[in-house]
Design an enzyme around this catalytic site. Structure first.
Site, mmCIF file in Angstrom:
data_model
loop_
_atom_site.group_PDB
_atom_site.id
_atom_site.type_symbol
_atom_site.label_atom_id
_atom_site.label_comp_id
_atom_site.label_asym_id
_atom_site.label_seq_id
_atom_site.Cartn_x
_atom_site.Cartn_y
_atom_site.Cartn_z
ATOM 1 N N CYS A 46 37.885 2.548 34.832
ATOM 2 C CA CYS A 46 38.027 1.245 35.461
ATOM 3 C C CYS A 46 39.075 1.291 36.590
ATOM 4 O O CYS A 46 39.568 2.339 36.921
ATOM 5 C CB CYS A 46 38.506 0.340 34.377
ATOM 6 S SG CYS A 46 39.790 1.211 33.542
ATOM 7 N N ARG A 70 33.210 2.763 39.636
ATOM 8 C CA ARG A 70 33.758 3.513 38.509
ATOM 9 C C ARG A 70 33.223 3.039 37.166
ATOM 10 O O ARG A 70 33.418 3.685 36.153
ATOM 11 C CB ARG A 70 35.285 3.409 38.515
ATOM 12 C CG ARG A 70 35.906 4.079 39.723
ATOM 13 C CD ARG A 70 37.327 3.650 39.926
ATOM 14 N NE ARG A 70 38.231 4.244 38.950
ATOM 15 C CZ ARG A 70 39.030 5.258 39.207
ATOM 16 N NH1 ARG A 70 39.036 5.801 40.384
ATOM 17 N NH2 ARG A 70 39.843 5.726 38.287
ATOM 18 N N TRP A 116 37.191 -1.298 31.499
ATOM 19 C CA TRP A 116 36.143 -0.593 30.758
ATOM 20 C C TRP A 116 36.672 -0.500 29.338
ATOM 21 O O TRP A 116 37.521 0.324 29.034
ATOM 22 C CB TRP A 116 35.916 0.792 31.366
ATOM 23 C CG TRP A 116 34.705 1.498 30.849
ATOM 24 C CD1 TRP A 116 33.410 1.325 31.244
ATOM 25 C CD2 TRP A 116 34.683 2.523 29.848
ATOM 26 N NE1 TRP A 116 32.594 2.174 30.552
ATOM 27 C CE2 TRP A 116 33.327 2.915 29.695
ATOM 28 C CE3 TRP A 116 35.656 3.151 29.074
ATOM 29 C CZ2 TRP A 116 32.934 3.914 28.796
ATOM 30 C CZ3 TRP A 116 35.259 4.139 28.170
ATOM 31 C CH2 TRP A 116 33.910 4.503 28.041
ATOM 32 N N ASN A 152 44.993 1.076 32.850
ATOM 33 C CA ASN A 152 43.832 1.957 32.697
ATOM 34 C C ASN A 152 44.165 2.988 31.634
ATOM 35 O O ASN A 152 45.273 3.518 31.640
ATOM 36 C CB ASN A 152 43.579 2.753 33.987
ATOM 37 C CG ASN A 152 42.866 1.941 35.028
ATOM 38 O OD1 ASN A 152 42.491 0.815 34.771
ATOM 39 N ND2 ASN A 152 42.683 2.521 36.191
ATOM 40 N N GLY A 153 43.191 3.294 30.783
ATOM 41 C CA GLY A 153 43.406 4.325 29.772
ATOM 42 C C GLY A 153 43.484 3.726 28.388
ATOM 43 O O GLY A 153 42.945 2.645 28.134
ATOM 44 N N GLU A 185 20.590 19.368 32.427
ATOM 45 C CA GLU A 185 21.086 18.370 33.386
ATOM 46 C C GLU A 185 20.008 17.310 33.648
ATOM 47 O O GLU A 185 20.300 16.114 33.763
ATOM 48 C CB GLU A 185 21.502 19.088 34.685
ATOM 49 C CG GLU A 185 21.881 18.190 35.843
ATOM 50 C CD GLU A 185 23.099 17.299 35.597
ATOM 51 O OE1 GLU A 185 23.776 17.460 34.581
ATOM 52 O OE2 GLU A 185 23.338 16.409 36.451
ATOM 53 N N LYS A 242 20.412 13.359 33.100
ATOM 54 C CA LYS A 242 20.172 12.370 34.172
ATOM 55 C C LYS A 242 19.215 11.291 33.683
ATOM 56 O O LYS A 242 19.448 10.102 33.878
ATOM 57 C CB LYS A 242 19.528 13.020 35.400
ATOM 58 C CG LYS A 242 20.303 13.695 36.451
ATOM 59 C CD LYS A 242 21.340 12.970 37.195
ATOM 60 C CE LYS A 242 22.601 12.838 36.392
ATOM 61 N NZ LYS A 242 23.657 13.744 36.647
ATOM 62 N N GLU A 289 20.908 9.039 31.048
ATOM 63 C CA GLU A 289 21.973 8.211 31.631
ATOM 64 C C GLU A 289 21.425 6.976 32.325
ATOM 65 O O GLU A 289 21.936 5.885 32.152
ATOM 66 C CB GLU A 289 22.733 9.008 32.714
ATOM 67 C CG GLU A 289 23.783 9.928 32.230
ATOM 68 C CD GLU A 289 24.466 10.624 33.402
ATOM 69 O OE1 GLU A 289 25.678 10.472 33.535
ATOM 70 O OE2 GLU A 289 23.794 11.322 34.190
ATOM 71 N N HIS A 334 10.738 27.417 17.416
ATOM 72 C CA HIS A 334 11.686 27.383 16.293
ATOM 73 C C HIS A 334 11.988 25.956 15.844
ATOM 74 O O HIS A 334 13.001 25.716 15.189
ATOM 75 C CB HIS A 334 12.974 28.113 16.697
ATOM 76 C CG HIS A 334 12.752 29.558 17.009
ATOM 77 N ND1 HIS A 334 12.451 30.496 16.052
ATOM 78 C CD2 HIS A 334 12.729 30.216 18.194
ATOM 79 C CE1 HIS A 334 12.277 31.675 16.623
ATOM 80 N NE2 HIS A 334 12.433 31.521 17.935
ATOM 81 N N LYS A 372 32.551 6.192 35.719
ATOM 82 C CA LYS A 372 32.485 7.342 36.610
ATOM 83 C C LYS A 372 33.469 8.438 36.222
ATOM 84 O O LYS A 372 33.085 9.487 35.765
ATOM 85 C CB LYS A 372 32.703 6.871 38.054
ATOM 86 C CG LYS A 372 32.608 7.975 39.093
ATOM 87 C CD LYS A 372 31.178 8.478 39.249
ATOM 88 C CE LYS A 372 31.079 9.626 40.239
ATOM 89 N NZ LYS A 372 29.816 10.354 40.080
HETATM 90 N N1 GLU Z 1 42.425 0.300 26.749
HETATM 91 C C1 GLU Z 1 42.435 -0.845 27.609
HETATM 92 C C2 GLU Z 1 41.484 -1.928 27.112
HETATM 93 O O1 GLU Z 1 40.606 -1.682 26.340
HETATM 94 C C3 GLU Z 1 42.158 -0.502 29.047
HETATM 95 C C4 GLU Z 1 40.793 0.044 29.251
HETATM 96 C C5 GLU Z 1 40.538 0.411 30.695
HETATM 97 O O2 GLU Z 1 40.885 1.549 31.071
HETATM 98 O O3 GLU Z 1 39.988 -0.446 31.384
HETATM 99 O O4 GLU Z 1 41.622 -3.042 27.479
#
Ligand code: GLU
Length: 610
Positions: A2, A27, A75, A99-100, A483, A487, A490, A506, A605
Site C-alpha cells: 500500500c 500497488r 492493504w 505500511n507493513g 509463470e 499469470k 492472478e 505420474h 504489487k
Molecule cells: N498492518 C496495517 C493494517 O493492517 C497496515 C497495512 C498496510 O501496509 O497497508 O492496517
C-alpha cells in the site's frame, strides 16, 4: 505494498496528497484515507473503503485545506478492510499512517490497555499511535526522540509517518523493512512510500535507509540512523519518467507493459552487448575476480521472479557449467540452510523491497555467503543497497500488479550474467556469441508474438466457462509454464497448475477430460519429440489441447487440438519469447472474464510484508 504520502508546505496540500494516492494505486490496496491540520490547528480526517476515487469524491464535500497532512492506501493485514480500520489512526493529538505490520502488536496492546488506552480498530497500527502518544506524555524531548523510543520496541516491518496536531509544522517518519522517501521542494517537503507519488511536485529525493528516523518541516530535513546519530543522506535526482504511470492509449497497464517489452528488452541490453560479447561493467571493479571463484550459484526469489530464476538454473548449468540451486525466499529464510563453498548468492526482485527476499539476503550474510548480487528494477531499493553487486533490469516502472515486462527483463539480465560467468569460467566463446545474437534478435521476435494479439484473443474466448487449466512445458520452458499458470491465476482467478510434461503420467493425467484445457509450450528444440509423446498421452484421453509452437514444427490441428503458431525463434531465448504469448493469453482471458486486470483481488504489487 500500500502507499503513504505526506506533505508540509506553505500552500494547501490536500490536492498533493490525493494526487499522490492516485499515483500509488497500482500497488494494490483496499481502502484509503487522509488527515490534514488546518490553519486553526483542527484535525480533518476522511477515510473510505474501496477506490481512491471514492475518497476523492468524498473529499469534494468537505473543506480539507491545510498546510500539513498525511494520506494512505491500506492493504489490510490486521483487521478487515473497513472505514474504521483505514488509516490514518489517531491517539489524542497523534496521527499515524503505516505500511507493513507490527508483529508484537499483541503484547504492546496489552501494555497500552494497562496504561488506560482503549482500542477502536482491529489494526496493528493503532498500537503505534497510542505508543507515540504514551511516550510523548511520559517524557519531554524532541519529536524525533519520541519516535526513536517507539521504534525501539516495535518488531516487524514498517514505514510510518506521524503528525502531531499540537505541532503542525513537523512530520516525523521511520522505516524498517518498508521503503520511505523524502521529496525535497522549495519551502515545502514531502514523504512517500514511492517516489512515483511525488513526481508532480519534485524530482529531488532522499531515500531513507533501514532503521532511519526523520523529521521534516517545510524548510528543513533531518535524519538519524539506527544508532541514533544524526546523518546526512545523499540527495538523488530522479530519472524516473513523470508519465511512467500514464496508460496512454492502452486500456490497461498490463496491456501497455506487455506491448512495451520489445523496447524494454532493448533498454535492458543497451550498452551491455557488443560484437558478440556481454559487458557488465556496472558490476564494479573487482567483480570479475570474485565471479571467477564462483563454484555454485544460489538464487533466491518469490513469485514471478522465482520463475525467472528457475529458467536461469537451466541456463547456468547448461551454458556456464556451474551448478545452481533456486529457492523461494520464504522457505529459505526459515529453514537452516547450509552454504556450499564458493557460492554466489543471487536475489531477483522487481521492487527490490520484497520482504522475504530481503531477509534471505540478510540471512545469507549471517551464514557466510561471500558475495551477493541482486537483479532488480528499482535502483534506490533496499536489495540494491544491501547487495555487493547489482544488475538493473531497466524495464521502467511496472504498474500492473501482474508482472510482465519486468519478468522478461529479469530473464534477459540473467542470460547476460550466464554468458558473463561462462566466459570467466573459460566456456566456449561460441556460446556467448550465440547468446548475444539471440538477445539482439529478441525484440523483433517479440514484436511478432505481439502481432498475434487477436489470434490469442480468439483462443482466450474458449476459456470463458473454464474453472481449471493445466500448463505443460519441458526443460527451460517448464518454468515458463509455471509463470503462465501464475499469470492466469492472478488475473482471471482460474485455477491453473503447471507440470513438467514428463510428470503427467505420474498423476496429473487423472485430471484430463474434455473440459480441462491443457496449454502446451512446444518450441522447436531437442525436447520436441519427447513433448509430442506427452501431448499424445493427453490427446488419447480426450484432453482439450492448445499447442503454442513455432512455424516449422509438425503438428496437425484437430477438433480437440488447436495449434497456435508463433514465428521461429532462437532457442536460447525461447523462454522469454513464449512468456510473452502466455501473458497475452492471461490478459485476454481476464478481459473476457471481466476481472480487474491491473488490480487483481487480494494482491498487491511490492510485497513488503512477510
Ligand atoms: N498492518 C496495517 C493494517 O493492517 C497496515 C497495512 C498496510 O501496509 O497497508 O492496517
Amino acid at each position: 505494498m500500500c502507499g503513504i504520502v505526506g506533505a508540509v508546505a506553505q500552500r494547501d496540500i490536500n490536492e498533493i496528497l490525493l494526487k499522490g494516492l492516485r499515483r500509488l494505486e497500482y500497488r494494490g490496496y483496499d481502502s484509503s484515507g487522509l488527515a490534514v491540520v488546518d490553519k486553526y490547528g483542527h484535525l480533518k480526517l476522511l477515510r473510505r473503503v474501496g477506490k481512491v476515487s471514492v475518497l476523492i469524491d468524498a473529499a469534494q464535500q468537505y473543506d480539507l485545506t491545510g498546510n500539513i497532512g498525511i494520506a494512505h492506501t491500506r492493504w489490510a493485514t490486521h483487521g478487515k478492510p473497513t472505514e474504521n480500520n483505514a488509516h490514518p489512526h489517531v491517539s489524542g493529538h497523534i496521527v499515524v499512517v503505516h505500511n507493513g505490520m507490527i508483529e508484537n502488536h499483541e503484547p504492546l496492546r496489552e501494555k497500552l490497555r494497562e496504561h488506560g488506552y482503549t482500542f477502536v480498530t482491529q489494526t496493528d497500527t493503532e498500537v503505534i499511535a497510542h505508543l507515540v502518544h504514551w511516550e510523548q506524555c511520559q517524557h519531554s524531548g524532541a519529536f524525533f526522540e519520541v519516535i526513536q523510543r517507539v521504534v525501539n520496541v516495535l518488531r516487524g516491518a514498517y514505514g510510518i509517518v506521524i503528525m502531531d496536531i499540537r505541532n503542525p509544522g513537523v512530520l516525523a517518519a521511520a522505516r524498517s523493512g518498508s521503503s520511505l522517501v523524502i521529496g525535497l521542494g522549495i519551502g515545502e517537503n514531502f514523504l512517500a512510500s514511492d517516489q512515483l507519488a511525488l513526481l508532480p511536485v519534485t524530482r529531488r529525493f532522499i531515500f531513507l535507509e533501514e532503521g532511519d528516523v526523520s523529521e521534516i518541516t517545510c524548510c528543513t530535513v533531518r535524519v538519524w540512523n539506527q544508532a541514533g546519530n544524526s546523518v546526512k543522506r545523499e540527495e538523488i535526482i530522479s530519472q524516473v519518467k513523470y508519465d511512467a504511470i500514464d496508460k496512454g492509449l492502452y486500456r490497461h497497464y498490463m496491456q501497455k507493459e506487455i506491448f512495451e517489452q520489445p523496447q524494454a528488452i532493448k533498454n535492458t541490453i543497451a550498452g551491455r552487448v557488443n560484437h558478440g560479447e556481454v559487458i557488465l561493467s556496472e558490476l564494479g571493479f573487482g567483480a570479475d575476480a570474485l565471479l571467477l571463484q564462483v563454484q555454485h550459484v544460489q538464487i533466491i526469489a518469490c513469485g514471478s521472479s522465482y520463475h525467472s530464476a528457475m529458467v536461469a538454473r537451466y541456463w547456468f548449468e547448461a551454458m556456464a557449467e556451474v551448478s545452481c540451486d533456486v529457492e523461494i525466499a520464504s522457505e529459505f529464510r526459515y529453514r537452516k540452510p547450509t552454504m556450499r563453498p564458493g557460492s554466489l548468492f543471487i536475489t531477483v526482485s522487481q521492487s527490490g523491497e520484497t520482504a522475504d527476499t530481503l531477509s534471505a539476503l540478510r540471512l545469507s550474510k549471517a551464514i557466510g555467503y561471500h558475495s551477493s548480487l541482486t537483479i532488480c528494477n528499482v535502483e534506490s531499493s533496499s536489495l540494491v543497497r544491501e547487495s555487493d553487486m547489482a544488475l538493473m533490469t531497466r524495464s521502467g516502472a511496472e504498474i500492473s500488479v501482474a508482472s510482465t515486462k519486468s519478468f522478461t527483463a529479469q530473464l534477459t539480465v540473467l542470460l547476460m550474467l550466464v554468458a558473463h560467468i561462462g566466459r570467466l569460467r573459460g566456456r566456449c566463446k561460441r556460446i556467448e556469441e550465440s547468446i548475444v545474437h539471440a538477445l539482439q534478435t529478441l525484440p523483433s521476435s517479440i514484436e511478432q508474438v505481439l502481432s498475434l494479439d487477436q489470434l490469442i484473443k480468439t483462443v482466450a474466448e474458449e476459456f470463458l466457462d473454464k474453472k481449471h487449466a493445466l500448463f505443460l512445458g519441458r526443460g527451460d520452458l517448464y518454468p515458463i509454464a509455471m509463470e503462465a499458470a501464475l499469470k492466469l491465476k492472478e488475473i482471471s482467478y482460474i485455477h491453473a497448475e503447471a507440470y513438467a510434461a514428463g510428470e503427467m503420467k505420474h498423476g496429473p493425467l487423472a485430471l484430463i477430460d474434455a473440459h480441462m484445457p491443457v496449454i502446451v509450450i512446444a518450441p522447436n528444440n531437442q525436447l520436441l519429440e519427447k513433448l509430442k509423446s506427452n501431448i499424445e498421452e493427453v490427446k488419447v484421453r480426450g484432453g482439450l489441447l492448445y499447442i503454442f509452437t513455432e512455424k516449422d514444427t509438425v503438428f496437425t490441428a484437430s477438433k480437440n487440438m488447436k495449434i497456435i503458431r508463433l514465428t521461429q525463434v532462437e532457442q536460447i531465448v525461447a523462454p522469454i519469447f513464449y512468456a510473452v504469448s502466455m501473458q497475452l493469453l492471461a490478459y485476454h482471458v481476464s478481459l473476457i472474464k471481466g476481472t480487474n486486470v491491473d488490480h487483481p483481488r487480494n494482491l498487491a504489487k511490492a510485497v513488503t510484508v512477510e
